[in-house]
Design an enzyme around this catalytic site. Structure first.
Site, PDB file in Angstrom:
ATOM      1  CB  SER A 236      -0.941  -0.051   1.205  1.00 41.49           C
ATOM      2  OG  SER A 236      -1.917   0.952   1.141  1.00 41.49           O
TER       3      SER A 236
ATOM      4  CG  HIS B  32      -4.287  -1.807  -2.019  1.00 42.05           C
ATOM      5  ND1 HIS B  32      -4.771  -2.524  -0.949  1.00 42.05           N
ATOM      6  CD2 HIS B  32      -3.720  -0.698  -1.460  1.00 42.05           C
ATOM      7  CE1 HIS B  32      -4.515  -1.897   0.177  1.00 42.05           C
ATOM      8  NE2 HIS B  32      -3.874  -0.790  -0.103  1.00 42.05           N
TER       9      HIS B  32
END
Length: 208
Positions: free
Chosen positions: A107, A132
């Site tokens: 992330s 993501h």
């Protein structure tokens, strides 16, 4: 219940004792490594930890604005705005920042890994990298929920643009890659453009 990250940092960080002409001095290991211009992101990205990293980056720039900083990352990600405060500071300071993933960079951790100085973004062989889209939740009136949804969409677009800048990929490729949790090996991250190389062994110092 005690926060395990706080417990680790407050109770399990080893001390280093150094001898000098003035006697002994004791440092926690992270403070000692900071003297070598090494910074760590360990655990979730959140406001307090991000502020400490920003402060360390600014301190090292003030000490020597041309000397490299090494930024070691082992993080599952966390708060987007906290991560962006670190990212913006990395881009703002004059020092080149080398990034190295040990363990994982997921992330926001992966964005910070990719944001290092071009040609100086690394991972160890068994590191895992995950990208993501941002996620979030909000409760309240319908109008406020729509406002927060638009904000998350704006953050998603901005994060995609940052990945485009640092990977060299086009926007549509980044958009597709970040639609779901996308886990990568170090080799896959190198091919994708998140890192420049995989380090298997620290290079021998150059002969004097």
């Amino acid at each position: 219940m005690r926060d395990p990250v706080d417990y680790f940092h407050n109770s399990l960080v080893p001390m280093v004792v150094e001898q000098s002409s003035r006697g002994e001095r004791a440092f926690d290991i992270y403070s000692r490594l900071l003297r070598e211009r090494i910074i760590f992101l360990t655990g979730p990205v959140e406001d307090q930890g991000a502020s400490l990293i920003v402060a360390q980056l600014l301190f090292l720039e003030a000490e020597n604005p041309k000397k490299e900083i090494s930024f070691y990352i082992n993080s599952p990600g966390g708060v987007v705005t906290s991560g962006l405060s670190i990212y913006d500071t990395m881009q703002f300071i004059r020092c080149p920042v080398t990034t190295l993933c040990v363990g994982q960079a997921a992330s926001m951790g992966s964005l910070l890994l990719a944001a290092g100085e071009a040609g100086h973004r690394f991972a160890l062989p068994n590191a895992r990298i995950m990208v993501h889209q941002p996620s979030g939740g909000f409760q309240g009136q319908a109008t406020d929920i729509l406002i927060h949804a638009r904000e998350i969409e704006a953050l998603k677009k901005r994060l995609n643009e940052i990945y485009v800048k640092h990977t060299g990929r086009d926007y549509e490729t980044i958009h597709q890659a970040l639609e779901r949790d996308n886990f990568m090996t170090a080799d896959a991250a190198k091919e994708f453009g998140l890192i420049d190389d995989i380090l298997h062994k620290r290079p021998e110092p150059a002969a004097a």
